[in-house]
Scaffold this active site. Structure first.
Site, short mmCIF file in Angstrom:
data_model
loop_
_atom_site.label_atom_id
_atom_site.label_comp_id
_atom_site.label_asym_id
_atom_site.label_seq_id
_atom_site.Cartn_x
_atom_site.Cartn_y
_atom_site.Cartn_z
N GLU A 64 34.58 -12.46 -51.05
CA GLU A 64 33.23 -12.00 -51.34
C GLU A 64 33.37 -10.28 -51.41
O GLU A 64 33.18 -9.77 -52.41
CB GLU A 64 32.28 -12.39 -50.46
CG GLU A 64 30.80 -12.11 -50.71
CD GLU A 64 29.81 -12.14 -49.87
OE1 GLU A 64 28.75 -12.12 -49.95
OE2 GLU A 64 30.26 -12.60 -48.76
N ASP A 121 21.34 -17.39 -48.91
CA ASP A 121 20.44 -17.01 -48.07
C ASP A 121 19.06 -16.56 -49.09
O ASP A 121 18.68 -15.78 -49.35
CB ASP A 121 20.47 -15.77 -47.15
CG ASP A 121 21.93 -15.77 -46.42
OD1 ASP A 121 21.73 -16.37 -45.31
OD2 ASP A 121 22.86 -15.23 -46.80
#
Length: 335
Positions: A203, A282
């Site tokens: 990431e 999230d």
């Protein structure tokens, strides 16, 4: 409604499978604010004026995330949270969901306390399946920036409660801290307990981080993994080995891993034969949900219902669940 909008509506209504969400990170801001008021805890700095979560970048996001979890103080709080996030996911057509759960936030890593928190989350999962039609499982997760020694505590909690609701072990947190191999002991402990393995990689660090995750921790899934697209040989390797990427496009764009949806490599990876899945990470932090992810993917890459169904089936086959559950999920997708 014209033909194209009808097609898009059909895509958004497809049954969905989500393999990469963080339990606390899925907490609606209103839920956290309500708990803070109940407990008379001031976490006003966690929110923007409009009530959304306030953060500037990834590192700040982690600190805001951890500040928000401070109001989650009991097993009952986690049961209430579980019902809230599973109801929200089900409203977006999610029929199966896996969430990362950290013992560090559920009793501080003490195994006995962890069992109490886990029992509460299992109750939420059972009630949500009955009331909302969504099946869920938990992946015990160590926090990378808490260090390898603390990770062993999380791995012990995972090993002691493996089976049933707890089906996997993973690692989240700040990818720029330490190396994947530093956590090999914890992963070996989880593997010996029969848990499936994943880890966040690729990431913030480049392709080598994904390669390290596969080689050093021997995981079968990678959280994010999108930076692998920068290395053609690695892309071929992931496709050949069948390593599954838990891709969260909306998260990547909001946090600035990529400047916009068009720049995101999920379609490049998919076309290269890499098994990609779609998740929200999230969701309230990144102002998204699974319908929104599907909408952006359809509009950006022209994905049709066939592509989304293919990805949902790949997600079901990659899920960390027992075979009976997998069969039931696949039947729902076929229907």
């Amino acid at each position: 409604m014209n033909e194209m909008s009808e097609e898009l509506a059909g895509i958004l209504d497809l049954p969905k499978i989500e393999l990469h969400t963080h339990y606390e990170g899925a907490a609606p801001p209103a839920f956290i604010r309500g708990l803070a008021q109940e407990k008379n805890v001031d976490i006003s700095k966690v929110f923007n004026a409009d009530g959304s979560y306030a953060f500037k970048d990834f590192v700040h996001f982690l600190s805001v995330y951890e500040a928000a979890t401070t109001v989650l103080k009991s097993p009952e709080d986690f049961k209430r949270l579980g019902l809230a996030i599973l109801e929200e996911a089900a409203s977006n057509g999610v029929i199966y969901m896996e969430s990362f759960i950290s013992p560090d936030f559920c009793g501080g890593g003490d195994v006995d306390a962890w069992r109490d928190y886990l029992a509460a989350m299992e109750e939420a999962a059972t009630e949500a399946e009955r009331d909302f039609g969504i099946t869920s499982r938990g992946i015990v997760t160590c926090i990378r920036h808490f260090g390898p020694e603390q990770a062993k505590t999380a791995a012990l909690c995972a090993a002691e409660t493996a089976g049933g609701f707890i089906t996997g072990f993973g690692m989240g947190g700040d990818e720029n801290q330490g190396n994947q191999r530093d956590f090999a002991y914890s992963y070996d402990m989880a593997r010996e307990a029969g848990l499936k393995l994943t880890t966040h990689a690729g990431e913030w660090r480049g392709p080598q981080e994904v390669r390290d995750a596969v080689n050093d921790l021997r995981v079968e899934r990678i959280g994010h993994g999108v930076r692998a697209a920068e290395d053609a040989a690695l892309v071929d390797e992931l496709a050949e080995k069948g390593v599954v990427l838990e891709v969260c496009p909306g998260s990547n764009v909001v946090l600035g891993v990529y400047p916009d949806w068009k720049s995101h490599p999920i379609d490049v990876l998919r076309r290269a034969g890499v098994k990609v899945t779609v998740s929200t990470d999230d969701p309230p932090f990144f102002h998204t949900n699974m319908r929104n992810e599907y909408l952006n993917l359809a509009n950006t890459f022209g994905w049709d219902a066939e592509v989304f169904t293919e990805i949902a089936k790949a997600s079901a086959n990659a899920a960390f669940c027992d075979e009976d559950t997998r069969t039931q999920i696949l039947k729902k997708l076929e229907a």
